[in-house]
Design a protein around this motif. Structure first.
Motif: not given
Length: 287
Positions: A122-124, A167-168, A185-186, A190-192
């Protein structure tokens, strides 16, 4: 016994004691897990907050662990907030090196039986610069052999799959023909790169449970929400993706058990928890 033999025996005893005392603590924990049954759906949220990062999860059979990272200078430091960071708690020392030793000990696997293992990073800090620093470490020959890779459209599975959350650097990952990291993804957006997108880039789709569902384990799970959960899982699985939710109940209550039972029944791939022993007991009993 002659004097020379007594001296030799004493020297060997001293050498053995010295070896035991000088061995790193992690080494004692590495290979001795024959009785641990890996749990395919167990995900250690904020794994680094446990007293023995990674090893507490491995001792319970977890097959996915999560580490928050910040780029500080040229170091990838592990912690939830900037004030938690210390120089010795690096991604290498807490995760990459222990995993490397484990994979070597187990002849190419994290556990003695072959099962997928996920390192969720998990990039912070800044997405692009942090990923560049992470990529240098992943490509280091000391570690690169153990990571699942993407090569010009083909995924080659190895002992550990690294997935980026937080932060991807989506555009950077999408443009790479060769990489050792993947995209989280999220589901809600739906765009992500959500359910049904390319598993070669996005093998995992995750989201905040409370953004998608009103039910938190009290009373009956609304039929419409149960159907939506199963539809999301089926859509992701049809594309070869795994599913995870965070912000599910995590206190030891009947509500937590009720949510875990629904996640398990729906085929959710990673059940998120800070209570390692609690989830391990639940999944073991459910087998």
């Amino acid at each position: 016994m002659s004097l020379s033999r007594r001296m030799l025996a004493a020297a060997l005893s001293a050498l053995t004691l010295l070896t035991l005392l000088s061995a790193p603590a992690a080494a004692h924990a590495r290979p001795g897990d024959r009785s641990v049954r890996p749990l395919a759906q167990a995900h250690a949220h904020n794994d680094y907050e446990h007293s023995r990062p990674l090893f507490d999860a491995l001792d319970q059979g977890f097959t996915s662990v999560e580490a928050d990272v910040y780029l500080v200078g040229d170091q990838l430091l592990v912690g939830h907030d900037p004030e938690d960071l210390t120089p010795e708690r690096t991604l290498e020392s807490l995760y990459l090196e222990p995993l490397r030793e484990r994979v070597v000990d187990n002849h190419g696997k994290v556990y003695r039986r072959k099962i997928d293992f996920q390192l969720l990073v998990d990039i912070k800090s800044d997405a692009i610069t942090t990923y560049a620093a992470l990529e240098r470490r992943l490509r280091d020959p000391r570690y690169s052999f153990m990571f699942t890779s993407y090569d010009a459209g083909k995924v080659r599975r190895h002992a550990v799959t690294v997935v980026l959350s937080g932060n991807r650097p989506r555009a950077v990952l999408s443009a790479q023909r060769h990489r050792l990291a993947f995209y989280d993804g999220r589901i809600a957006d739906r765009t992500d790169l959500g359910p049904g997108s390319d598993a070669g880039l996005t093998p995992l789709v995750s989201d905040n449970w409370t953004k998608l569902f009103s039910w938190t384990g009290e009373g009956r799970f609304p039929a419409q929400e149960r159907a939506r959960l199963r539809e999301l899982v089926e859509q992701a699985h049809a594309a070869g993706q795994r599913v995870r939710f965070w912000a599910t109940p995590d206190d030891d209550t009947p509500a937590r058990t009720a949510v875990w039972e629904e996640l398990l029944a729906a085929g959710v791939d990673h059940i998120n928890t800070d209570d390692l022993a609690g989830l391990a007991a639940f999944l073991t009993a459910a087998k």
